[in-house]
Design an enzyme around this catalytic site. Structure first.
Site, PDB file in Angstrom:
ATOM      1  N   ASN A 193     -16.057 -15.961  15.421  1.00  0.00           N
ATOM      2  CA  ASN A 193     -14.957 -15.523  16.300  1.00  0.00           C
ATOM      3  C   ASN A 193     -14.955 -16.307  17.605  1.00  0.00           C
ATOM      4  O   ASN A 193     -13.886 -16.620  18.144  1.00  0.00           O
ATOM      5  CB  ASN A 193     -15.070 -14.020  16.582  1.00  0.00           C
ATOM      6  CG  ASN A 193     -14.543 -13.193  15.428  1.00  0.00           C
ATOM      7  OD1 ASN A 193     -13.340 -13.066  15.239  1.00  0.00           O
ATOM      8  ND2 ASN A 193     -15.454 -12.655  14.627  1.00  0.00           N
TER       9      ASN A 193
ATOM     10  N   LYS B  98     -31.572  -2.163  32.313  1.00  0.00           N
ATOM     11  CA  LYS B  98     -30.276  -2.659  31.848  1.00  0.00           C
ATOM     12  C   LYS B  98     -29.408  -3.067  33.036  1.00  0.00           C
ATOM     13  O   LYS B  98     -28.655  -4.043  32.984  1.00  0.00           O
ATOM     14  CB  LYS B  98     -29.589  -1.548  31.058  1.00  0.00           C
ATOM     15  CG  LYS B  98     -28.235  -1.927  30.527  1.00  0.00           C
ATOM     16  CD  LYS B  98     -27.807  -0.947  29.466  1.00  0.00           C
ATOM     17  CE  LYS B  98     -26.612  -1.465  28.732  1.00  0.00           C
ATOM     18  NZ  LYS B  98     -26.519  -0.983  27.384  1.00  0.00           N
TER      19      LYS B  98
ATOM     20  N   MET C 216     -24.229  -7.553  20.309  1.00  0.00           N
ATOM     21  CA  MET C 216     -24.852  -6.393  19.667  1.00  0.00           C
ATOM     22  C   MET C 216     -25.499  -5.416  20.656  1.00  0.00           C
ATOM     23  O   MET C 216     -26.559  -4.856  20.388  1.00  0.00           O
ATOM     24  CB  MET C 216     -25.888  -6.871  18.633  1.00  0.00           C
ATOM     25  CG  MET C 216     -25.297  -7.761  17.545  1.00  0.00           C
ATOM     26  SD  MET C 216     -23.900  -6.992  16.701  1.00  0.00           S
ATOM     27  CE  MET C 216     -24.797  -5.882  15.618  1.00  0.00           C
ATOM     28  N   ARG C 217     -24.854  -5.223  21.810  1.00  0.00           N
ATOM     29  CA  ARG C 217     -25.388  -4.275  22.804  1.00  0.00           C
ATOM     30  C   ARG C 217     -24.266  -3.433  23.369  1.00  0.00           C
ATOM     31  O   ARG C 217     -23.118  -3.892  23.444  1.00  0.00           O
ATOM     32  CB  ARG C 217     -25.974  -5.037  24.003  1.00  0.00           C
ATOM     33  CG  ARG C 217     -27.267  -5.588  23.702  1.00  0.00           C
ATOM     34  CD  ARG C 217     -27.869  -6.422  24.805  1.00  0.00           C
ATOM     35  NE  ARG C 217     -29.011  -7.022  24.192  1.00  0.00           N
ATOM     36  CZ  ARG C 217     -30.169  -6.417  24.059  1.00  0.00           C
ATOM     37  NH1 ARG C 217     -30.373  -5.227  24.585  1.00  0.00           N
ATOM     38  NH2 ARG C 217     -31.152  -7.003  23.410  1.00  0.00           N
ATOM     39  N   LEU C 218     -24.629  -2.241  23.797  1.00  0.00           N
ATOM     40  CA  LEU C 218     -23.663  -1.399  24.513  1.00  0.00           C
ATOM     41  C   LEU C 218     -23.500  -1.937  25.922  1.00  0.00           C
ATOM     42  O   LEU C 218     -24.493  -2.232  26.584  1.00  0.00           O
ATOM     43  CB  LEU C 218     -24.182   0.035  24.609  1.00  0.00           C
ATOM     44  CG  LEU C 218     -23.760   1.046  23.558  1.00  0.00           C
ATOM     45  CD1 LEU C 218     -24.264   2.424  23.984  1.00  0.00           C
ATOM     46  CD2 LEU C 218     -22.261   1.067  23.356  1.00  0.00           C
TER      47      LEU C 218
ATOM     48  N   ASN D 265     -13.292  -5.836  22.734  1.00  0.00           N
ATOM     49  CA  ASN D 265     -14.253  -5.994  21.632  1.00  0.00           C
ATOM     50  C   ASN D 265     -13.508  -6.074  20.307  1.00  0.00           C
ATOM     51  O   ASN D 265     -12.414  -5.536  20.162  1.00  0.00           O
ATOM     52  CB  ASN D 265     -15.200  -4.784  21.607  1.00  0.00           C
ATOM     53  CG  ASN D 265     -16.253  -4.875  20.514  1.00  0.00           C
ATOM     54  OD1 ASN D 265     -16.855  -5.931  20.308  1.00  0.00           O
ATOM     55  ND2 ASN D 265     -16.475  -3.788  19.788  1.00  0.00           N
TER      56      ASN D 265
ATOM     57  N   HIS E 125     -14.095  -5.207  16.172  1.00  0.00           N
ATOM     58  CA  HIS E 125     -14.990  -4.440  15.301  1.00  0.00           C
ATOM     59  C   HIS E 125     -14.474  -4.511  13.861  1.00  0.00           C
ATOM     60  O   HIS E 125     -13.276  -4.340  13.624  1.00  0.00           O
ATOM     61  CB  HIS E 125     -15.053  -2.992  15.785  1.00  0.00           C
ATOM     62  CG  HIS E 125     -16.018  -2.172  14.992  1.00  0.00           C
ATOM     63  ND1 HIS E 125     -17.388  -2.246  15.188  1.00  0.00           N
ATOM     64  CD2 HIS E 125     -15.827  -1.303  13.968  1.00  0.00           C
ATOM     65  CE1 HIS E 125     -17.991  -1.440  14.329  1.00  0.00           C
ATOM     66  NE2 HIS E 125     -17.068  -0.865  13.572  1.00  0.00           N
TER      67      HIS E 125
HETATM   68  C1  GRF Z   1     -17.555  -9.647  13.551  1.00  0.00           C
HETATM   69  O1  GRF Z   1     -17.374  -9.095  12.286  1.00  0.00           O
HETATM   70  C2  GRF Z   1     -17.143  -8.692  14.629  1.00  0.00           C
HETATM   71  O2  GRF Z   1     -16.121  -7.835  14.234  1.00  0.00           O
HETATM   72  C3  GRF Z   1     -18.407  -7.905  14.871  1.00  0.00           C
HETATM   73  O3  GRF Z   1     -19.439  -8.842  14.751  1.00  0.00           O
HETATM   74  C4  GRF Z   1     -19.029  -9.885  13.856  1.00  0.00           C
HETATM   75  C5  GRF Z   1     -19.274 -11.193  14.539  1.00  0.00           C
HETATM   76  O4  GRF Z   1     -19.078 -12.275  13.662  1.00  0.00           O
HETATM   77  N1  GRF Z   1     -18.380  -7.231  16.146  1.00  0.00           N
HETATM   78  P1  GRF Z   1     -19.137 -13.755  14.208  1.00  0.00           P
HETATM   79  O5  GRF Z   1     -20.482 -13.921  14.909  1.00  0.00           O
HETATM   80  O6  GRF Z   1     -17.996 -13.936  15.157  1.00  0.00           O
HETATM   81  O7  GRF Z   1     -19.019 -14.636  13.017  1.00  0.00           O
END
Ligand code: GRF
Length: 191
Positions: free
Chosen positions: A17, A68, A93-95, A110, A112
């Protein structure tokens, strides 16, 4: 044309992404500039990808900070030094904590891999396949203090393929790469 929006992408993983957004900035689909990649994982593949694209990388190891708040304060100083206006979380991968939420109110987005509020948190695609749903999808939303709970900006459905995580993940990623840039475009045009 109006001035480019300065964004920082936050990522902890492979960064597909991140690349999609950087390319959209590059080819003008998104009137924005990726000023920084922020990562909590210096060994992640996204770092290599940012190097190839000549995008500045700022890696922060949470363990190096006592709290944090201190971790996010260090990130915030780096963001301010680069005049970053929006934070774009792409597999971070964090809040997000109060320090960043207060500094960027309603300016953190974000993506998801599910149709929220179904399957929040980690391993959303695995959760959907295990649950046996036939349709899952992608959600782009503003970030609040919860886990994948902020106001929804955009969603798109994706079929679960053959009850298979890998095939479904591939279809989800293809949708993510388009939906993310389109949603960011709308946001930045409206600001
Ligand atoms: C994606 O599926 C996104 O929705 C999730 O983490 C993944 C990240 O994928 N939050 P990448 O690292 O962008 O390939």
């Amino acid at each position: 044309m109006s001035q480019k929006t300065k964004i920082a992408v936050f990522a902890s993983g492979s960064g597909s992404n991140f690349v999609a957004i950087a390319e959209a900035c590059d080819n003008g689909e998104l009137n924005a500039e990726v000023a920084l990649l922020i990562t909590d994982k210096p060994e992640a593949y996204v770092v290599e990808r940012a190097q190839k694209l000549n995008i500045p990388i700022a890696a922060f190891s949470p363990k190096a900070y006592g709290t944090k708040e201190a971790y996010e304060q260090a990130i915030l100083e780096r963001l301010k030094a680069s005049d970053v206006e929006w934070l774009v979380l792409a597999g971070y991968m964090r809040l997000v904590g109060d320090t960043l939420l207060q500094a960027y109110p309603s300016q953190i987005v974000n993506i998801h891999p599910s149709l929220l509020p179904s399957f929040p948190g980690k391993a959303a695609i695995e959760q959907a396949v295990e649950h046996g749903v036939k349709v899952t999808g992608v959600t782009v939303h503003l970030v609040d203090e919860g886990m994948d709970t902020g106001p929804i900006l955009a969603q798109e459905a994706v079929r679960v393929i053959d009850g298979n995580v890998e095939k479904t993940a591939e279809a989800i990623h293809a949708v993510e790469h388009i939906l993310f840039k389109e949603t960011l475009h709308s946001l930045f045009t409206a600001k």
